[in-house]
Design a protein around this motif. Structure first.
Motif, PDB file in Angstrom:
ATOM      1  N   VAL A 196       0.754  -1.319   0.591  1.00  0.00           N
ATOM      2  CA  VAL A 196      -0.589   0.014  -0.346  1.00  0.00           C
ATOM      3  C   VAL A 196       0.860   1.556   0.101  1.00  0.00           C
ATOM      4  O   VAL A 196       1.704   1.536   0.757  1.00  0.00           O
ATOM      5  N   VAL A 197       0.570   1.697  -1.353  1.00  0.00           N
ATOM      6  CA  VAL A 197       1.009   3.451  -0.474  1.00  0.00           C
ATOM      7  C   VAL A 197       0.195   4.569  -0.707  1.00  0.00           C
ATOM      8  O   VAL A 197      -0.553   5.159  -1.446  1.00  0.00           O
ATOM      9  N   VAL A 198       0.626   5.137   0.603  1.00  0.00           N
ATOM     10  CA  VAL A 198      -0.044   6.386   0.578  1.00  0.00           C
ATOM     11  C   VAL A 198       1.051   7.868   0.589  1.00  0.00           C
ATOM     12  O   VAL A 198       1.538   7.760   0.978  1.00  0.00           O
ATOM     13  N   THR A 199       0.227   8.241   0.269  1.00  0.00           N
ATOM     14  CA  THR A 199       1.182   9.387  -0.495  1.00  0.00           C
ATOM     15  C   THR A 199       0.551  11.338   0.417  1.00  0.00           C
ATOM     16  O   THR A 199      -0.895  10.996  -0.316  1.00  0.00           O
ATOM     17  N   THR A 200       1.343  11.979   1.098  1.00  0.00           N
ATOM     18  CA  THR A 200       0.321  12.839   1.425  1.00  0.00           C
ATOM     19  C   THR A 200       1.530  14.074   1.003  1.00  0.00           C
ATOM     20  O   THR A 200       2.375  14.238   0.127  1.00  0.00           O
ATOM     21  N   ASP A 201       1.031  15.380   1.357  1.00  0.00           N
ATOM     22  CA  ASP A 201       1.837  16.550   1.028  1.00  0.00           C
ATOM     23  C   ASP A 201       3.442  16.515   1.232  1.00  0.00           C
ATOM     24  O   ASP A 201       4.423  17.398   1.127  1.00  0.00           O
ATOM     25  N   VAL A 202       3.575  15.896   2.549  1.00  0.00           N
ATOM     26  CA  VAL A 202       4.466  15.837   2.908  1.00  0.00           C
ATOM     27  C   VAL A 202       5.479  14.501   2.937  1.00  0.00           C
ATOM     28  O   VAL A 202       7.256  14.154   2.948  1.00  0.00           O
ATOM     29  N   MET A 203       4.998  13.191   2.745  1.00  0.00           N
ATOM     30  CA  MET A 203       5.297  11.696   2.897  1.00  0.00           C
ATOM     31  C   MET A 203       4.964  11.186   1.666  1.00  0.00           C
ATOM     32  O   MET A 203       3.934  11.186   1.558  1.00  0.00           O
ATOM     33  N   ARG A 204       5.785   9.908   1.743  1.00  0.00           N
ATOM     34  CA  ARG A 204       5.279   9.145   0.649  1.00  0.00           C
ATOM     35  C   ARG A 204       6.150   7.453   1.985  1.00  0.00           C
ATOM     36  O   ARG A 204       6.811   7.203   1.483  1.00  0.00           O
ATOM     37  N   ALA A 205       4.563   6.958   2.183  1.00  0.00           N
ATOM     38  CA  ALA A 205       4.926   5.531   3.194  1.00  0.00           C
ATOM     39  C   ALA A 205       4.033   4.830   2.599  1.00  0.00           C
ATOM     40  O   ALA A 205       3.724   4.865   0.707  1.00  0.00           O
ATOM     41  N   PHE A 206       5.091   3.525   2.108  1.00  0.00           N
ATOM     42  CA  PHE A 206       4.653   2.546   1.934  1.00  0.00           C
ATOM     43  C   PHE A 206       4.693   1.104   3.224  1.00  0.00           C
ATOM     44  O   PHE A 206       5.279   1.094   4.092  1.00  0.00           O
ATOM     45  N   ILE A 207       3.203   0.823   2.867  1.00  0.00           N
ATOM     46  CA  ILE A 207       2.632  -0.154   4.387  1.00  0.00           C
ATOM     47  C   ILE A 207       2.133  -1.737   3.652  1.00  0.00           C
ATOM     48  O   ILE A 207       1.946  -2.171   2.562  1.00  0.00           O
ATOM     49  N   ASP A 208       3.287  -2.038   4.268  1.00  0.00           N
ATOM     50  CA  ASP A 208       3.419  -4.176   3.721  1.00  0.00           C
ATOM     51  C   ASP A 208       2.171  -4.479   4.773  1.00  0.00           C
ATOM     52  O   ASP A 208       2.675  -4.699   5.816  1.00  0.00           O
ATOM     53  N   PRO A 209       1.481  -4.785   3.513  1.00  0.00           N
ATOM     54  CA  PRO A 209       0.346  -5.927   4.770  1.00  0.00           C
ATOM     55  C   PRO A 209       0.355  -7.060   4.793  1.00  0.00           C
ATOM     56  O   PRO A 209      -0.105  -7.355   6.132  1.00  0.00           O
ATOM     57  N   GLN A 210       1.953  -7.797   5.018  1.00  0.00           N
ATOM     58  CA  GLN A 210       2.578  -8.844   5.594  1.00  0.00           C
ATOM     59  C   GLN A 210       3.012  -8.006   6.517  1.00  0.00           C
ATOM     60  O   GLN A 210       4.248  -7.987   6.376  1.00  0.00           O
ATOM     61  N   GLY A 211       2.115  -8.326   8.059  1.00  0.00           N
ATOM     62  CA  GLY A 211       2.482  -7.409   9.097  1.00  0.00           C
ATOM     63  C   GLY A 211       1.585  -5.998   8.976  1.00  0.00           C
ATOM     64  O   GLY A 211       1.800  -5.617  10.352  1.00  0.00           O
ATOM     65  N   GLY A 212       1.257  -5.650   8.401  1.00  0.00           N
ATOM     66  CA  GLY A 212       0.905  -4.156   8.527  1.00  0.00           C
ATOM     67  C   GLY A 212       1.903  -3.280   8.610  1.00  0.00           C
ATOM     68  O   GLY A 212       1.567  -1.942   9.307  1.00  0.00           O
ATOM     69  N   ASN A 213       3.445  -3.010   8.103  1.00  0.00           N
ATOM     70  CA  ASN A 213       4.166  -2.570   8.928  1.00  0.00           C
ATOM     71  C   ASN A 213       4.808  -1.883   8.368  1.00  0.00           C
ATOM     72  O   ASN A 213       4.204  -1.245   6.344  1.00  0.00           O
ATOM     73  N   LEU A 214       5.339  -0.695   8.300  1.00  0.00           N
ATOM     74  CA  LEU A 214       6.093   1.031   8.179  1.00  0.00           C
ATOM     75  C   LEU A 214       7.014   0.234   6.878  1.00  0.00           C
ATOM     76  O   LEU A 214       8.241   0.260   8.484  1.00  0.00           O
ATOM     77  N   VAL A 215       7.977   0.170   6.349  1.00  0.00           N
ATOM     78  CA  VAL A 215       8.191  -0.493   5.558  1.00  0.00           C
ATOM     79  C   VAL A 215       9.671   0.285   4.620  1.00  0.00           C
ATOM     80  O   VAL A 215      10.523   0.426   4.270  1.00  0.00           O
ATOM     81  N   ARG A 216       8.941   2.018   4.162  1.00  0.00           N
ATOM     82  CA  ARG A 216       9.908   2.766   3.849  1.00  0.00           C
ATOM     83  C   ARG A 216       8.783   3.706   3.722  1.00  0.00           C
ATOM     84  O   ARG A 216       7.610   4.125   3.442  1.00  0.00           O
ATOM     85  N   VAL A 217       9.233   5.149   4.039  1.00  0.00           N
ATOM     86  CA  VAL A 217       8.726   6.402   3.903  1.00  0.00           C
ATOM     87  C   VAL A 217      10.089   7.639   3.603  1.00  0.00           C
ATOM     88  O   VAL A 217      11.055   7.684   3.870  1.00  0.00           O
ATOM     89  N   GLU A 218       9.571   8.182   2.825  1.00  0.00           N
ATOM     90  CA  GLU A 218      10.318   9.072   1.674  1.00  0.00           C
ATOM     91  C   GLU A 218       9.513  10.413   2.370  1.00  0.00           C
ATOM     92  O   GLU A 218       8.325  11.282   2.362  1.00  0.00           O
ATOM     93  N   LEU A 219      11.190  11.270   2.969  1.00  0.00           N
ATOM     94  CA  LEU A 219       9.912  12.887   2.834  1.00  0.00           C
ATOM     95  C   LEU A 219      10.523  13.623   1.582  1.00  0.00           C
ATOM     96  O   LEU A 219      11.602  13.801   1.098  1.00  0.00           O
ATOM     97  N   LEU A 220       8.738  13.505   1.515  1.00  0.00           N
ATOM     98  CA  LEU A 220       9.106  14.531  -0.021  1.00  0.00           C
ATOM     99  C   LEU A 220       9.911  16.451   0.219  1.00  0.00           C
ATOM    100  O   LEU A 220      10.297  16.485  -0.922  1.00  0.00           O
ATOM    101  N   ASN A 221      10.000  16.983   0.787  1.00  0.00           N
ATOM    102  CA  ASN A 221      10.306  17.829   1.132  1.00  0.00           C
ATOM    103  C   ASN A 221      12.048  18.258   1.726  1.00  0.00           C
ATOM    104  O   ASN A 221      12.504  18.847   1.532  1.00  0.00           O
ATOM    105  N   TYR A 222      12.608  16.974   1.348  1.00  0.00           N
ATOM    106  CA  TYR A 222      13.579  16.940   2.329  1.00  0.00           C
ATOM    107  C   TYR A 222      14.744  15.818   0.645  1.00  0.00           C
ATOM    108  O   TYR A 222      14.741  14.727   1.304  1.00  0.00           O
ATOM    109  N   PRO A 223      15.458  16.526   0.014  1.00  0.00           N
ATOM    110  CA  PRO A 223      16.093  15.693  -1.137  1.00  0.00           C
ATOM    111  C   PRO A 223      17.188  14.973  -0.418  1.00  0.00           C
ATOM    112  O   PRO A 223      17.823  15.388   0.404  1.00  0.00           O
ATOM    113  N   VAL A 224      17.601  14.441  -1.590  1.00  0.00           N
ATOM    114  CA  VAL A 224      18.833  13.422  -0.590  1.00  0.00           C
ATOM    115  C   VAL A 224      20.309  14.135  -0.557  1.00  0.00           C
ATOM    116  O   VAL A 224      21.196  14.703   0.125  1.00  0.00           O
ATOM    117  N   GLU A 225      20.237  14.888  -1.684  1.00  0.00           N
ATOM    118  CA  GLU A 225      21.384  16.133  -1.505  1.00  0.00           C
ATOM    119  C   GLU A 225      20.859  17.749  -2.168  1.00  0.00           C
ATOM    120  O   GLU A 225      19.740  17.491  -2.243  1.00  0.00           O
TER     121      GLU A 225
END
Length: 564
Positions: free
Chosen positions: A88-117
């Motif tokens: 499950v991919v959830v996109t808000t105005d500040v983050m993109r969250a990935f939720i794995d239904p196998q466990g219902g865990n947050l396995v990835r969260v991207e901070l959209l306002n904070y680039p890598v570089e």
């Protein structure tokens, strides 16, 4: 000779401080890549839970920012779980969250306002899963037959996108053959890095059901190679611990080495616990009034764990209850974190100089709100600091002027006593006493400014508000070294002119003159490793100091102490 001692001591103190930081970084061993072990079973006794289980891992060369994989590990290797194909991919105005239904865990969260570089469009993935590293948040329920962080949930759909100004809820559903039902719901709010997590528990089984909610932040040690020299970034666990029964709390943190040596297991009311990664934090926040068990320990498989286990809830037959907690996943924004949970703002840790760093950042933040440029804010704060210390600077330059005036007499004493240092020092002290001046007076402003220098260092190191903050032209990140070394060179030049204007060399022997002449070059080279914002502060401070020296020396000329 006395006029050079304190400048040399101060310079050596600066070098020593950052050499110590570099040594501490070198003492932290780099993590050894491991293959995750098979999933462990949760202990039958849920009062002493064993919650760790190998996280999903992605097939990618870029462990921290890779996409989720669909295939399991290769034959012959230790088993590796992968994210479900219906993540499950959830996109808000500040983050993109990935939720794995196998466990219902947050396995990835991207901070959209904070680039890598600074010049990149790729968002930083604070939570991630990779071949060699992972940083995930797992959660579930403890109790007989309860859905842990390893059971399969059903999702209504695989994509959610937040509409402007609206909140967003993502339900995951679980049922068993006995009639027990759990809806695990993530709640996202616009503009916020706080994720709400509710468990709606319904018991239609034949017997009462005792359950408790838990969460854990599980991660491997970050690779510290390739970082900025002399900048030690803290990675490890942090928590807000109840200090006594009267309800007093304290912020504590432990790097991974300390977790190995001193695992934590306490029971308290409220607080929070999580893992920090320099400017960012993932923290579990229980209800303030709830009794929780807080555990920080090495995982029995790989990495390190911070766990919060809530108190039990009794669900009678045919009844329902709701268990709640929150998760903060994002930057350590100082103006917002205190509103999220008490003590969470303390994760912005300035160390021993916090009483100086906090007001320094507060002033800079207020100036920045007007000028909208952190570089200009640093310049204006530097001007304010120099203005506050003006009287001390005037005393410093008066002392230098007197040293210059008495330079011939000091040289005469040196010639007269030659190698008899005891008599030479006594004669100089008699001269200072007779003429009524203190050769050390010129050193106090430098000593006062040194803590400000270190405090600003910590502000630039710890404040995410200054991460990748541009100044102008080639400086795109005030928290990183100047890429073209312009500011360090300008600093060295300003220091050279400041020495010439002060005329300190007139009272030094040839060896001391050589040392002083080499200091601008040596410190300029050393400052090439420093955050450009820090070098900007010191360069502007030197420029203002030169202007103050020129002005004060003009005044002193009318008093008979200037250049004649």
């Amino acid at each position: 000779m006395e006029s050079i001692r304190f400048p040399l001591i101060a310079a050596l103190a600066v070098v020593g401080f950052f050499m110590y930081q570099a040594w501490k970084t070198d003492q932290t061993p780099a993590p050894e890549p491991q293959s995750p072990s098979p999933i462990e079973q949760i202990a039958a006794d849920d009062d002493v839970p064993s919650l760790d289980a190998s996280p999903s891992v992605a097939n990618s060369a870029d462990d921290s920012n890779a996409g989720l994989a669909d295939e399991a590990g290769e034959t012959g290797q230790s088993p590796r779980m992968t994210a479900s194909t219906d993540t499950v991919v959830v996109t808000t105005d500040v983050m993109r969250a990935f939720i794995d239904p196998q466990g219902g865990n947050l396995v990835r969260v991207e901070l959209l306002n904070y680039p890598v570089e600074a010049d990149s469009d790729t968002p930083l993935a604070l939570l991630h899963q990779g071949n060699r590293s992972f940083f995930v948040v797992q959660s579930g329920l403890l109790g007989e037959g309860a859905p842990t962080h390893k059971v399969a949930y059903r999702a209504d759909r695989s994509r959610y996108t937040m509409q402007p100004g609206q909140s967003l809820s993502v339900p995951l559903r679980w049922t068993d053959a006995d009639g027990r039902q759990v809806t695990k719901t993530y709640h996202f709010e616009p503009g916020r890095y706080v994720v709400g997590l509710d468990y709606s528990v319904r018991n239609d089984a034949a017997t009462p059901w005792s359950v408790s909610a838990y969460g854990q932040v599980w991660r491997t040690e970050a690779d510290s190679s390739g970082g900025t020299p002399f900048v030690r970034q803290f990675d490890g666990a942090a928590w807000y611990e109840q200090k006594d029964a009267e309800g007093k709390y304290r912020f504590r943190k432990a790097d991974f080495g300390k977790i190995d040596d001193e695992p934590l297991d306490v029971t308290q009311t409220g607080g929070w616990a999580g893992m920090m990664q320099h400017y960012f934090i993932a923290a579990l926040i229980p209800p303030a009034e709830q009794t929780v068990r807080l555990v920080t320990k090495p995982s029995s498989t790989q990495g390190y764990l911070t766990q919060l286990i809530g108190e039990k809830a009794e669900v009678a037959v045919g009844s329902s209850t709701t268990l709640s907690q929150r998760i903060y996943i994002g930057p350590k924004l100082q103006k917002r974190m205190e509103d999220v949970a008490p003590g969470l703002q303390l994760s912005v840790d300035y160390g021993l100089l916090t009483p100086l760093s906090e007001p320094l950042f507060w002033i800079m933040d207020k100036v920045h709100s007007v000028v909208r440029n952190w570089g200009l804010a640093i310049i204006l704060v530097t001007l304010a600091i120099k203005l506050v210390f003006y009287k001390l600077s005037e005393a410093q330059y008066r002392s230098m002027a007197k040293m210059r005036k008495f330079a011939p007499r000091i040289q005469s004493i040196k010639d007269r006593y030659g190698d008899d240092r005891q008599k030479m020092q006594q004669a100089m002290m008699d001269l200072y006493k007779k003429e009524g001046f203190n050769p050390f007076a010129g050193c106090w402003p430098m000593l006062v400014q040194f803590p400000v220098f270190i405090a600003l260092y910590w502000v630039l190191l710890e404040s995410v508000e200054l991460r990748q903050a541009p100044f102008f032209l080639w400086i795109h990140d005030l928290s990183a070294p100047d890429p073209f070394f312009v500011l360090p060179v300008l600093f060295g030049i300003s220091m050279f002119f400041q020495q010439k204007l002060s005329g300190q060399a007139m009272t030094m022997d040839p060896m001391q003159q050589k040392i002083m002449s080499a200091m601008p070059i040596g410190l300029a080279a050393f400052f090439t490793f420093f955050p450009s914002g820090l070098v900007l502060y010191w360069f502007v401070s030197n420029l203002v100091g030169i202007a103050q020296q020129w002005y004060i020396y003009r005044k002193l000329e009318h008093e008979g102490l200037g250049r004649k």
